[in-house]
Each structure stands twice: as structure tokens, then as C-alpha cells.
Design an enzyme around this catalytic site. Structure first.
Site, PDB file in Angstrom:
ATOM      1  N   GLU A 226      -0.936 -50.468 120.944  1.00 63.08           N
ATOM      2  CA  GLU A 226      -2.192 -49.727 120.564  1.00 63.08           C
ATOM      3  C   GLU A 226      -2.898 -51.005 120.093  1.00 63.08           C
ATOM      4  O   GLU A 226      -2.554 -52.079 119.246  1.00 63.08           O
ATOM      5  CB  GLU A 226      -1.932 -48.976 119.184  1.00 63.08           C
ATOM      6  N   CYS A 263      -7.566 -49.515 112.276  1.00 64.16           N
ATOM      7  CA  CYS A 263      -7.867 -49.639 113.822  1.00 64.16           C
ATOM      8  C   CYS A 263      -8.818 -48.432 114.000  1.00 64.16           C
ATOM      9  O   CYS A 263      -9.210 -47.874 115.199  1.00 64.16           O
ATOM     10  CB  CYS A 263      -6.496 -49.206 114.472  1.00 64.16           C
TER      11      CYS A 263
END
Lengths: 498, 498
Positions: A226, A263
Site C-alpha cells: 500500500e 494514507c
């Protein structure tokens, strides 16, 4: 290059315990996951104190994150007992099969083997040693080696100890979780043939480097990274008219929490031109207290991105904020919010589009909603999330086009609300097209994450006593079995034309 | 390097039709798949004649393969209507959620977009233009570009025409399937950002090259390559004693059919020493008629591998067979079967272990069943299949150890029977650890293959009228929806300890 003796011992241990951990019965494995959750909560006070020291994150945030980490383990415990994740399929032997006699074929998913999980800096619990990928891999039946993030080394060691002790107390073999440290150790371990899958949460640069290493191995392995995401949010004209105050409040809270080091922080908010948002945004931002940044690298990276954005022609500062380094070398920041018209965003993409990891967001003023989807398609790569704030009942062609773009370019499409604070549930999708992730076919949050660490295998014509438990007719683990009956193949395709 | 104008037009067309094909309702998409199946069967006579000319495969085999290809499309048609493949998960909004208020979250799987499918030489129907990956991708809702195999160029064009016409007649947009030719065209297309996934069946060398290209793109994509496999088979002492005749007959049939040019051909048969198999194997092999080889490359490759094996010290020829090239340049072969003790296999791995793509197999004589699993673990990489022939009711520690090795190192474990003739059913697994495939998390045969061409996306807090059909409460497509009720999260983890 051979592994160091320490790493060699760790890799060998992971490979050695893999069969025993894979063979644990569902209840036993689930109980071990619950035991980890319990042990983490028991140790929460000391763990949170360590986390505060090493990351600068606030006590409430870390307590919430640790609770989330424990709940995540409990959710996976239920998933293991439930057994749907095994995707058991049983084709009965069929003498009348359309292509000649069909044998008995039974398929399920087995753990891939030792997993190497690179921990993140910004979630010292939920995406670190005890985090989602560790929980998913353990639930799948895989031993885990965690490469500790250097931002919280002591917390990493302590968390690994709590997990390892809980696992052994729950009857798991010693070595189902192990910790390594150091960039080179991580790279060397990723190249080791005993490692069967990798996972990672961090920057595009490092994630790409590791993904390339995983793909270039003599035996390539899946690598679930990720990486970066700017999470654009869009307010329609009607949506803003209906809820301007709530949008401003939610936006600033989402940008500012944990100093924007998330994020899923919304990096862009598109609003109609002629809005009156500057003053309320400035007011809301001014009320935000200074927050420590995670580490020196984060501080430097954030300052550079902030300088680049503030120095871009055509950018208007709504709330200037600050970033400074104290006497002990810790970075501190208050949020920075800027605005610009779409023309400036288009003209200065190279300085404006990259993720600013920290409490900064860009308000983009558009003239017409019909611009939004084409502009987004032109400017943005893959993202973890896309958010739209529309009015209740709004359903215009422009909105539908924007939602369609979001579904194609992100992993999660939000209506109202904000993308930070990812909930841990069966339906959650935390992923998205490159560069949000290296592999958008899976998720790193939610129960579906268990699929990262499984691969299918079929048994053909096997006697019952040589079948694994989930494939047997007596189904001792009581898992869902999708049975495909004999005598049906002659009518395949007729459901389509009924 | 930019695409040629032809390739550019094809890539643009695929991207252009992707949204419309993705949006087809299940029944319509299923009907289009059935229409393809019907059209292929209607054209079967001319297609099979072309296939015989271009590949040298026998009429009966090609008729069977075409029927299998049509049945596969019908199976996927039902899969599309069934809707389980969408993996719909709905988390109800939950004010009492363990981690604070949970929004409504709904997740399903969407098509990834245009797929590039590299066709195989040895299955001009089932793993070529109309093959499994094409069927799975179309079923998933993805446009397909097939890179034709040069071994059957006219058949490829004709098959693509039949499919394209059937699709358009069934109401699909023109361009859902397209064909390209030439190695460089395939490589260039694989690098194009509009291509979202690749699939391949062929050699390790080419498959690895393409997988590396897919992984090295600025935007990496998943690449599903099925490469090489030697498919070891093992007869226990009791198994051989019980069924020697059937084992010999089945083994030779499996090795010889389609001149052994099958990815699942058993390349090794392990039998106990002191067996009396040489004579019956020689007799059975002598009865096999000469069979044409697929193409010049296959002939050269097979001759080289056969020479290397026959020239290895310690190898005993049971049936020498032959490979020759006729006046028209076509290769022809009769089966070659050799035997050797385990010591020779261990000593000459470099010449013996690689796949021999053609009608050759190696009989390995072992002394004790306890050797088998350790020897297999030492010698073999990943395989598509592993086969064991045991006696009825046999269940020894040695057998269980061998089965365990097979489950860890292959995609399909067979008891009795032979790995060739892969049946097309929901539970089939055709895949396996490297180098059997580039990605062992999926299958290229069976309904689960549809997952290769899907990725998840979640909708959070969406109004019903902006949700895609499968996620709506009124569920207009009648797909299975896994609903996760509110108020349950406080008890997560308790199933484990009940």
C-alpha cells in the site's frame, strides 16, 4: 548473498513451523488470535506510552488504534471459525458429465507459507507488528516475519514479545511470529526462497523497490504494497449549499488528525467557485493545536512538499500553518490549507499532485460540475479513496459520471463523511489502483485480506481418509461446502436464456 | 515506443468499449457467452479442419477440445447469472459498532478492464482465442485482446471472427474481442497502460519474459502465466501390485495422447524397484501410432530434450520411439519411455529434470516409499499436478507425507487416474507454484478463473440510487448478498471460544 546467521535462523524457523501452524484446527487458531487481542489489551498501558514516546501520536489516538487492532484480531478469529474464506468447492463425480466421466474434484485454499510484513510508521499498532497484514496472515495459517519500522523500534520489540508469548501460551509453535530490523535485513529476507508473500505499507519509492525485488526473484512471489494516495474529495454545488459548515468541519478534522500522516487523508477538496469557505476554513484550522510529526524523515518530506506547494504560482494560502523542528529534533506542524483554481492545478501538476504526507490539503475551485470527472481522469492516478459530498437526493449526470470515475480509480467511494478512520468490517476495501497499491486485487483492511495469504489446491479422486478436513464429506470443521451435483452439466448455459 | 497505428486503434477500441461491456446485465452477458458457444459449435466443421491442418492434432481430439471450449463458455454463462463471483458484502450501518459508529459499507468485485491474452500452441481452442482465459475475462466483463499463437494463425483469425460476430449479434459493442499477431505486437501491447491484466500459456522462458515486462511497467499489472510442469506420478508398492496393468495402460495413454504436447503430461512415474513393467510398457508404447508435432519449434525442442535424456549415463531405454521431420517439414514422433534409478535422477538433474514437451516420460525406480517425499522435495519445483496410485484403503505415513508434499508443491493432487484431460468444473484448479505458473493464487480452468479479472471496490454511505445494482437493497440482479448485521461487533471473537 547468504543471509546473516540471525536472519538464516529466523527464516529457517518460519519455514519449520509453517506446517504445524497451517494444520491448526480453526478453533485453536481462532483462540490464538483472541489470545493475542487479549494480551495486547492487557499490555495497553505500557504499549501506548511507548508509542507516544516513539511516534508523537496522541494517547487517545493510540488507545483507539490499539483497540482497533484487537477488534481486528477478534474479527479474523470469527472469520477463521466461519470457514467461508476456504472457498470449499466439491464437484461430485459425474458419469453423465457433458465432456465424459467427471471425477470427484474438491478444491479449497491453503496458506501460502511464511509471510514477510513490512511495518508502517504511521500506525504503530494497526499497520505494524500486530497490524492487519499480520492478523490476516496468522488467520490464514501463515507464520509471519515482521520487518520493524525504524520509527518505533522499542514498541515493535515489545509488541512482538506480547504476540509471541500469547501465541505460545495458546499452544502455537514458537516462531509463528518473529521480528527483524534494518532495511538491508528486510531486502535480504524478501529475496529468501522460504518467504512466500510480502506485504508493505509506506511510500511509493520504497514500495516500488520492494515490489520489483519480489517480482524479480528466481521464484517470484506476490507482494501487497500500500503506497501513496491523495484521496480527492468533491463537493457539488448543491452539496456545499446544504452542508457547508459540516463539510468545513469534517474536512479540517480529517486533514489535521494525527497531523495528516494518514494514507487516507483528503489531499484535495474540489468546491464550486464563488464559495465563501476561506474564512470558515481559516477559522477551523486556526483552532487546531500543533502536533508532533512521526520522525525526521517525515518532517523533511513534509516540509519539502509544503514548500513546493506554497511556492507554486497561483496558489492562495487560506491557512498558512507551520512546520518547525524543536530542540530535541522533533518536527511539529499545524495544518496548511491552500486554494487554487483548476487551471493552476492543471498547469503545475508536477509540484501539486504528489502526496503531501502531513497536515496539508489543497482546495480546488471549479466552475462547473461537468468539469470534475474529466479533470479527475486527466490528473489523478489510482487512489485508496474518492469522496463526494452531494445534496440529499441529488442524482445528476455529472454526479453519476464522477461516481463512475471514482469506482474505476479508487478502492473505496464515499458519499458524505471522510476517508480517514477506516472501519474494520467484512465489507471494507482498503486498496486501489496503482500507485495506491502494487496489487489492487485485494485489501489490507477487512476480512477479505485473508485471501492475500492463501492459494487454491484441488484433490481429485481422493479417498475420504486422505482428504484434508474441510474437503471431507463428514466436514468435521463444519465449514461451508459448495457442492456441485452430478447430472447438471448438460444444462449449463440454460440459466442465461431462461 | 508508441504503438503502431493498427495496435493503437485496437487498444483504444478495447478501452472505449470496456465501460459498456462491464455494464451489461448478467443475463445479457451470459447470453452473449452462450451465443459464442453456439456459434463455435455451428462452425465446428470448418474450424476443426483448419485446426487439423495447422496443428497436426487429430480430428477426434479437436472435436473434443472444441466441445470443451463451448461447455466452458456455458459454465461461465451460469456463473455470471449466479453472481456469487461478485462476492457482495454489505455491512449495515451500526451505531453500536465496537470502534465507534460504523457507516454503511458495501463491497463487490468489478472488471479490471481490457485483458491481453497470449494464446497457446497446444490447445488451439481451449487455451487459445476462445479459450479459458478469454471466457473468464469476458464473463468478468472485460474486453479481450488475444495475441494469436503463430502455430495456428488462420484458425485464430477465423475463431476471432466467429466470436466477434456472435458477440455483436448478441448486442455486445463491437470490439469486445480483438486479435493481434506477432511477438513484438504482443510485447508492445502488454506495455500499454490501457491493458489492465495479462494471461499466458506457454514456455517458462517466454512466460517469465512477459511476467517481468508486466511487473516492470510504470503501472504494474497482474500477469497470469501458466508455464512449465513435469507432473510427477507415484505408484506405491501396494498400488502397483493391485493395478499394474491399468497403471501401465493409463500412463502410456496419458504420455502419448496429442503426442505428449500437454502441460499436464506425466513426465515422471515413480515405481518400486523390482517391478516387471518394462515389457508391458514397451508393448503398450509400441502400439501407439506416430503423431505429428505442433510446429518446427516444438520438434526441435522435443528432439533436443529427448537427445539429452537418452544421452544421460545410467538411463535405460524401455521404448525408444522416434522423432523425424517429413518432406514438408512437419515433425512426427512415437513415444519414448526410459527408466532409471533414483540415484541417476539425483546425479543428472540438469539433463533430466526439465520438461520434455512431447511424448517422452521417465520411469524412476525407488527402493523404499519413505524416499519419495524427501526426494520429490529435493528435486522438484512447483507443478500443476501430482499423482499417486495407491491401493484401496492404503494409508501409510509415507503415503500421507507424499500427499502433503503434493498439496504444498502442486495445484492439483490426483489419486488414481492421470493428470491429462483437465475437466472443466467449478472445483477445478489448474495452476501451481512457480514455475508451473507465475501466480499460484488463481486458476486458468474452472469457474474460479473469473477472479483473475476482477478487483474489489467498496461504497460507503451511498444513497440507493447511486449504488451499482448488485449492492442495492432491492437487489435487481438477484445476486447473493452477504449481509453483516448491526450490533454484532461487541461479540466478535466469541465464536472462537464457545
Amino acid at each position: 548473498m547468504p543471509l546473516t546467521p540471525d536472519l538464516e535462523r529466523i527464516a529457517a524457523r518460519a519455514a519449520e513451523v509453517a506446517p504445524a501452524w497451517a494444520a491448526t484446527e480453526p478453533k485453536q487458531r481462532a483462540q490464538a488470535l483472541v489470545a493475542i487481542a487479549d494480551a495486547l489489551m492487557t499490555a495497553s498501558e505500557s504499549l501506548v506510552v511507548l508509542g507516544m514516546e516513539e511516534t508523537g501520536l496522541a494517547e487517545a489516538r493510540l488507545n483507539g488504534e490499539l483497540k482497533r487492532t484487537a477488534v481486528q484480531l477478534r474479527l479474523f478469529a470469527d472469520e477463521v471459525v466461519d470457514g467461508r474464506y476456504l472457498d470449499v468447492r466439491i464437484d461430485e463425480a459425474d458419469p453423465d458429465f457433458a465432456l465424459g466421466v467427471r471425477p470427484d474434484v474438491r478444491r479449497y485454499r491453503i496458506p501460502v507459507g511464511p509471510v514477510l510484513n513490512f511495518a508502517a510508521s504511521n500506525f504503530p499498532f494497526a499497520f505494524s507488528v500486530a497490524g492487519g497484514d499480520t492478523a490476516a496472515a496468522l488467520a490464514a495459517g501463515c507464520p509471519v516475519i515482521v520487518k520493524a519500522h525504524p520509527g518505533h523500534p522499542r514498541l515493535s520489540v515489545e509488541t512482538a514479545r506480547v504476540i509471541a508469548d500469547a501465541l505460545v501460551d495458546a499452544g502455537a509453535p514458537d516462531g509463528v511470529i518473529q521480528l527483524i530490523s534494518g532495511q538491508q535485513a528486510g531486502v535480504d529476507m524478501l529475496k529468501d526462497p522460504r518467504i512466500k508473500a510480502g506485504s508493505f505499507t509506506g511510500s511509493i519509492r520504497v514500495g516500488r523497490m520492494l515490489a520489483d525485488i519480489a517480482a524479480a526473484r528466481p521464484t517470484p512471489i506476490p507482494f501487497y504494497g500500500e503506497l501513496g494516495s491523495v484521496n480527492p474529495a468533491f463537493a457539488t454545488r448543491a452539496g456545499l449549499a446544504a452542508s457547508a459548515d459540516a463539510i468545513v468541519e469534517g474536512f479540517i478534522t480529517s486533514v489535521a488528525q494525527s497531523a495528516g500522516q494518514l494514507c487516507t487523508k483528503p489531499g484535495f477538496l474540489f468546491v464550486p467557485s464563488g464559495n465563501q469557505l476561506s474564512e470558515p476554513i481559516a477559522t477551523a484550522t486556526d483552532a487546531i493545536a500543533e502536533h508532533r510529526l512521526l520522525n525526521a524523515g517525515t518532517t523533511v518530506g513534509y516540509r519539502d512538499r509544503r514548500d513546493a506547494i506554497l511556492g507554486t504560482p497561483g496558489v492562495t494560502v487560506i491557512a498558512e500553518g507551520d512546520v518547525r523542528v524543536d530542540d530535541e529534533g522533533n518536527g511539529w506542524a499545524t495544518p496548511t490549507i491552500v486554494s487554487l483554481p483548476t487551471s493552476v492545478l492543471r498547469e503545475h501538476q508536477e509540484s501539486l499532485l504528489d502526496e503531501a504526507f502531513g497536515p496539508l490539503s489543497i482546495v480546488v475551485e471549479y466552475d462547473d460540475e461537468s468539469e470534475l470527472a474529466p479533470l479527475a481522469a486527466e490528473l489523478f492516478e489510482g487512489n485508496l479513496t474518492g469522496t463526494v459530498h452531494a445534496a440529499r437526493g441529488e442524482n445528476t449526470p455529472e454526479l453519476r459520471e464522477l461516481v463512475e470515475w471514482m469506482s474505476q480509480s479508487t478502492g473505496r467511494v464515499l458519499f458524505g463523511g471522510w476517508p480517514t478512520g477506516v472501519t474494520v468490517t467484512p465489507a471494507m476495501q482498503h486498496g486501489g489502483p496503482w500507485p495506491a497499491t502494487t496489487n489492487d486485487s485485494s485489501t489490507s483492511v477487512g476480512t477479505a485480506a485473508i485471501g492475500r495469504f492463501l492459494r487454491p489446491v484441488a484433490y481429485q479422486g481422493a479417498p475420504q481418509d486422505l482428504l484434508p478436513a474441510p474437503l471431507r464429506d463428514d466436514n468435521p470443521w463444519c465449514v461451508p461446502q459448495q457442492r456441485n451435483l452430478a447430472g447438471k452439466s448438460q444444462s449449463w448455459g440454460t440459466r442465461a436464456v431462461r
